[in-house]
Every structure is written in structure tokens, then in C-alpha cells.
Design a protein around this motif. Structure first.
Motif, PDB file in Angstrom:
ATOM      1  N   VAL A   1      44.211  41.397  42.555  1.00 28.17           N
ATOM      2  CA  VAL A   1      43.502  40.678  43.615  1.00 28.17           C
ATOM      3  C   VAL A   1      44.506  40.146  44.638  1.00 28.17           C
ATOM      4  CG1 VAL A   1      43.450  38.531  42.265  1.00 28.17           C
ATOM      5  CG2 VAL A   1      41.775  38.877  44.068  1.00 28.17           C
TER       6      VAL A   1
ATOM      7  N   ILE B   1      39.618  42.764  45.992  1.00 25.29           N
ATOM      8  CA  ILE B   1      39.962  43.629  44.865  1.00 25.29           C
ATOM      9  C   ILE B   1      39.944  45.108  45.236  1.00 25.29           C
ATOM     10  CG2 ILE B   1      39.250  42.013  43.081  1.00 25.29           C
ATOM     11  CD1 ILE B   1      36.589  43.655  42.917  1.00 25.29           C
TER      12      ILE B   1
ATOM     13  N   LEU C   1      36.658  39.398  44.590  1.00 23.49           N
ATOM     14  CA  LEU C   1      36.725  39.156  43.153  1.00 23.49           C
ATOM     15  C   LEU C   1      35.473  38.431  42.684  1.00 23.49           C
ATOM     16  CD1 LEU C   1      38.464  39.161  40.534  1.00 23.49           C
ATOM     17  CD2 LEU C   1      39.310  36.933  41.246  1.00 23.49           C
TER      18      LEU C   1
END
Length: 177
Positions: free
Chosen positions: A10, A16, A148
């Protein structure tokens, strides 16, 4: 009981997607050693469809012990769209994913390693099936992309440890609270 361990890259801004774009400048021997430690402590992978398909395109052509290990491991694939996952040692999880993963965790063996985050995490976190999260925080800002654990309800975690690399990556390891 086996542990389910999630390992996710991340950026500082929570992105991500596309780690192959922002990650390579930081991949070094420390990164490789940590990744190998996670992989070799596991004997199975749990993957969502997108991660499975992306990995299946790349890993079979990669050289080295890490690639040999990841290619040989059984992969349990959660998908609502795939009809089969028999290629690349894959087995499609049928029926209720939470029940199937709980059963995998009860089987004898080493850890089960999960790469990436996405829709599958909603089920896993909601059913308290993830034992450890390894969030690799890269010193990069992507500026946009998938975030994320986007869309999850508030979930509290305990910090289990932190690992710093000279490259600037910091891995935060969390477990359920």
C-alpha cells in the motif's frame, strides 16, 4: 490451527492498485527476505479472482526459489465469476467462502497466505478469519487508484509488530482486536 496471513502492498495515500508501477524502486534484498519468510512459512495460498489471474500470468515464467515455491503451492480461489481454477494449482472455493476458509484453517499444515485486498476481505474480516495483516507501507504517493480495504465497516486491530527496511518500506503487522 493454521493462521491466515494477509500480505498487502500500500502507498502512503492508501492505494493498493498497480504496485508494479510504484513498488519496484523499493524492492531489494530486505524486501525479498521478508517476503520469502512469509511465503516459506505457508503451504497454501488464498486468492481472490483478480489476484489469482494476475499472478497466474506472471509467476509461471519467473525464475528462482521464490517463484518455484509460489508456483508449486496449492491456491484456493474465491470467485463468483470463474467456472474453474484448475490451472496453476488452483482450486475454486465452492459454496460459502467463510465456511470453506474456516475449514481450511482447521486442516493440519502451515500458514495460509493471502495476497492483496479486495471484496474477499469483506467476508474474511466480517467473519474474523484473518489472523494477521502485513501491510507493507511504501514511501510513495500514487495519487489515485483502488484504496486499501475500501468500503469496510470500522474494524479495530491490534499492532503486533513493525519492521522497517532501509528502502523506506515499513511493514505494520496487525491482528484482530
Amino acid at each position: 490451527m493454521r493462521k491466515l496471513i494477509e500480505s498487502t502492498f500500500v502507498t502512503l495515500d492508501g492505494v493498493i492498485s498497480d504496485p508494479h508501477v510504484w513498488g519496484p524502486p523499493y524492492w531489494d534484498e530486505e524486501h525479498n527476505a521478508y517476503a520469502a519468510g512469509l511465503l516459506f512459512a505457508a503451504d497454501a495460498l488464498l486468492l481472490g479472482r483478480e489476484t489469482y489471474e494476475g499472478f497466474a500470468e506472471v509467476w509461471p515464467s519467473q525464475p528462482g526459489d521464490y517463484a518455484d515455491r509460489i508456483n508449486a503451492m496449492p491456491k484456493h480461489v474465491a470467485s463468483t465469476t470463474l467456472k474453474e481454477a484448475g490451472a496453476w494449482n488452483g482450486t475454486l472455493i465452492e459454496g460459502d467462502v467463510a465456511t470453506a476458509v474456516a475449514e481450511l484453517k482447521r486442516q493440519p499444515g502451515k500458514n495460509i497466505l493471502k495476497f492483496g485486498t479486495g471484496r474477499l476481505d469483506h467476508t474474511l474480516i466480517g467473519n474474523r478469519l484473518v489472523d494477521e495483516f502485513h501491510f507493507w507501507i511504501f514511501p510513495a504517493v500514487a495519487g489515485g487508484g483502488d484504496r486499501l480495504l475500501d468500503g469496510l465497516d470500522t474494524t479495530h486491530l491490534d499492532l503486533l509488530g513493525t519492521t522497517r527496511f532501509k528502502s523506506g518500506i515499513v511493514v505494520h503487522t496487525y491482528g484482530p482486536k
